[in-house]
Design a protein around this motif. Structure first.
Motif, mmCIF file in Angstrom:
data_model
loop_
_atom_site.group_PDB
_atom_site.id
_atom_site.type_symbol
_atom_site.label_atom_id
_atom_site.label_comp_id
_atom_site.label_asym_id
_atom_site.label_seq_id
_atom_site.Cartn_x
_atom_site.Cartn_y
_atom_site.Cartn_z
ATOM 1 N N SER A 169 6.663 -31.938 13.842
ATOM 2 C CA SER A 169 7.670 -32.992 13.690
ATOM 3 C C SER A 169 7.125 -34.405 13.821
ATOM 4 C CB SER A 169 8.776 -32.811 14.726
ATOM 5 O OG SER A 169 9.409 -31.569 14.551
ATOM 6 N N TYR A 170 6.210 -34.602 14.749
ATOM 7 C CA TYR A 170 5.781 -35.961 15.053
ATOM 8 C C TYR A 170 4.381 -36.314 14.566
ATOM 9 C CZ TYR A 170 9.907 -35.925 17.946
ATOM 10 O OH TYR A 170 11.196 -35.833 18.378
ATOM 11 N N LEU A 171 3.612 -35.331 14.139
ATOM 12 C CA LEU A 171 2.267 -35.626 13.645
ATOM 13 C C LEU A 171 2.086 -35.281 12.169
ATOM 14 C CD1 LEU A 171 0.102 -34.393 16.656
ATOM 15 C CD2 LEU A 171 0.700 -36.725 16.063
ATOM 16 N N ILE A 172 2.313 -34.029 11.825
ATOM 17 C CA ILE A 172 1.951 -33.565 10.489
ATOM 18 C C ILE A 172 2.891 -34.096 9.409
ATOM 19 C CG2 ILE A 172 1.693 -31.507 9.049
ATOM 20 C CD1 ILE A 172 0.555 -30.123 11.556
ATOM 21 N N ILE A 173 4.193 -33.964 9.585
ATOM 22 C CA ILE A 173 5.139 -34.432 8.559
ATOM 23 C C ILE A 173 5.055 -35.945 8.365
ATOM 24 C CG2 ILE A 173 7.596 -34.635 7.968
ATOM 25 C CD1 ILE A 173 6.451 -31.889 7.406
ATOM 26 N N PRO A 174 5.090 -36.762 9.426
ATOM 27 C CA PRO A 174 4.951 -38.206 9.188
ATOM 28 C C PRO A 174 3.620 -38.579 8.526
ATOM 29 C CG PRO A 174 5.808 -37.831 11.373
ATOM 30 C CD PRO A 174 5.405 -36.497 10.841
ATOM 31 N N PHE A 175 2.535 -37.913 8.932
ATOM 32 C CA PHE A 175 1.236 -38.209 8.330
ATOM 33 C C PHE A 175 1.218 -37.817 6.849
ATOM 34 C CE2 PHE A 175 -3.252 -37.140 7.444
ATOM 35 C CZ PHE A 175 -3.783 -38.408 7.614
ATOM 36 N N ALA A 176 1.845 -36.694 6.505
ATOM 37 C CA ALA A 176 1.899 -36.270 5.106
ATOM 38 C C ALA A 176 2.661 -37.291 4.258
ATOM 39 C CB ALA A 176 2.561 -34.897 4.992
ATOM 40 N N PHE A 177 3.784 -37.800 4.769
ATOM 41 C CA PHE A 177 4.538 -38.797 4.014
ATOM 42 C C PHE A 177 3.809 -40.136 3.965
ATOM 43 C CE2 PHE A 177 8.152 -35.888 4.610
ATOM 44 C CZ PHE A 177 8.490 -35.777 3.268
ATOM 45 N N TYR A 178 3.060 -40.446 5.019
ATOM 46 C CA TYR A 178 2.231 -41.651 4.985
ATOM 47 C C TYR A 178 1.185 -41.528 3.879
ATOM 48 C CZ TYR A 178 -1.486 -44.862 6.202
ATOM 49 O OH TYR A 178 -2.465 -45.819 6.142
ATOM 50 N N LEU A 179 0.545 -40.362 3.795
ATOM 51 C CA LEU A 179 -0.461 -40.158 2.749
ATOM 52 C C LEU A 179 0.140 -40.248 1.353
ATOM 53 C CD1 LEU A 179 -2.757 -37.307 4.088
ATOM 54 C CD2 LEU A 179 -3.283 -39.722 3.831
ATOM 55 N N VAL A 180 1.310 -39.659 1.169
ATOM 56 C CA VAL A 180 1.971 -39.728 -0.134
ATOM 57 C C VAL A 180 2.276 -41.179 -0.482
ATOM 58 C CG1 VAL A 180 4.091 -39.159 -1.398
ATOM 59 C CG2 VAL A 180 2.915 -37.407 -0.080
ATOM 60 N N GLY A 181 2.798 -41.920 0.465
ATOM 61 C CA GLY A 181 3.080 -43.330 0.220
ATOM 62 C C GLY A 181 1.818 -44.127 -0.045
ATOM 63 N N HIS A 182 0.761 -43.802 0.659
ATOM 64 C CA HIS A 182 -0.510 -44.498 0.471
ATOM 65 C C HIS A 182 -1.103 -44.186 -0.896
ATOM 66 C CE1 HIS A 182 -4.058 -46.597 1.822
ATOM 67 N NE2 HIS A 182 -4.804 -45.584 1.420
ATOM 68 N N ILE A 183 -1.003 -42.942 -1.321
ATOM 69 C CA ILE A 183 -1.543 -42.541 -2.631
ATOM 70 C C ILE A 183 -0.787 -43.233 -3.752
ATOM 71 C CG2 ILE A 183 -1.752 -40.578 -4.218
ATOM 72 C CD1 ILE A 183 -2.393 -38.864 -1.734
ATOM 73 N N TYR A 184 0.540 -43.261 -3.626
ATOM 74 C CA TYR A 184 1.353 -43.875 -4.685
ATOM 75 C C TYR A 184 1.517 -45.377 -4.491
ATOM 76 C CZ TYR A 184 2.414 -39.211 -6.267
ATOM 77 O OH TYR A 184 2.306 -37.938 -6.758
ATOM 78 N N GLY A 185 1.050 -45.905 -3.378
ATOM 79 C CA GLY A 185 1.111 -47.330 -3.123
ATOM 80 C C GLY A 185 2.505 -47.845 -2.838
ATOM 81 N N LYS A 186 3.360 -46.962 -2.365
ATOM 82 C CA LYS A 186 4.738 -47.356 -2.071
ATOM 83 C C LYS A 186 5.125 -46.814 -0.710
ATOM 84 C CE LYS A 186 5.899 -46.960 -6.919
ATOM 85 N NZ LYS A 186 6.653 -46.249 -7.926
ATOM 86 N N LYS A 187 6.126 -47.427 -0.114
ATOM 87 C CA LYS A 187 6.639 -46.933 1.154
ATOM 88 C C LYS A 187 7.586 -45.767 0.875
ATOM 89 C CE LYS A 187 8.808 -48.330 5.388
ATOM 90 N NZ LYS A 187 9.401 -49.394 6.160
ATOM 91 N N VAL A 188 7.465 -44.727 1.693
ATOM 92 C CA VAL A 188 8.311 -43.540 1.521
ATOM 93 C C VAL A 188 9.572 -43.715 2.330
ATOM 94 C CG1 VAL A 188 8.454 -41.060 1.823
ATOM 95 C CG2 VAL A 188 6.297 -42.087 1.159
ATOM 96 N N LYS A 189 10.716 -43.591 1.670
ATOM 97 C CA LYS A 189 12.010 -43.671 2.346
ATOM 98 C C LYS A 189 12.424 -42.282 2.768
ATOM 99 C CE LYS A 189 16.734 -45.182 1.807
ATOM 100 N NZ LYS A 189 17.740 -45.720 0.924
ATOM 101 N N ARG A 190 12.839 -42.152 4.028
ATOM 102 C CA ARG A 190 13.237 -40.827 4.520
ATOM 103 C C ARG A 190 14.666 -40.632 4.313
ATOM 104 N NH1 ARG A 190 9.242 -39.605 9.424
ATOM 105 N NH2 ARG A 190 7.499 -40.544 8.438
#
Length: 73
Positions: A52-73
């Motif tokens: 909940s607090y490490l893997i999922i947030p880090f995965a969405f951070y990576l997705v946002g970083h790859i696409y260059g956009k902030k991920v909205k939850r």
């Protein structure tokens, strides 16, 4: 802004649970050899926050970083 995808979160959760569920209960069995219920409670108490607090947030951070956009939850 990229919206988070429930299917992506489910896939990441499933793939990250495999090694955690494989290794953590066996490690706890060495610490609490005669207490199966305590092993299960401790395993869940360790695994759920990691997901909940490490893997999922880090995965969405990576997705946002790859696409260059902030991920909205």
């Amino acid at each position: 802004m990229v919206h988070h995808n429930k299917h992506f979160a489910t896939l990441i959760t499933f793939l990250s649970l495999i090694p955690l569920v494989y290794f953590i209960p066996d490690s706890l069995a060495l610490i609490f050899p005669d207490h199966k219920l305590l092993q299960v409670i401790a395993a869940v108490a360790i695994i759920v926050p990691i997901i909940s607090y490490l893997i999922i947030p880090f995965a969405f951070y990576l997705v946002g970083h790859i696409y260059g956009k902030k991920v909205k939850r």
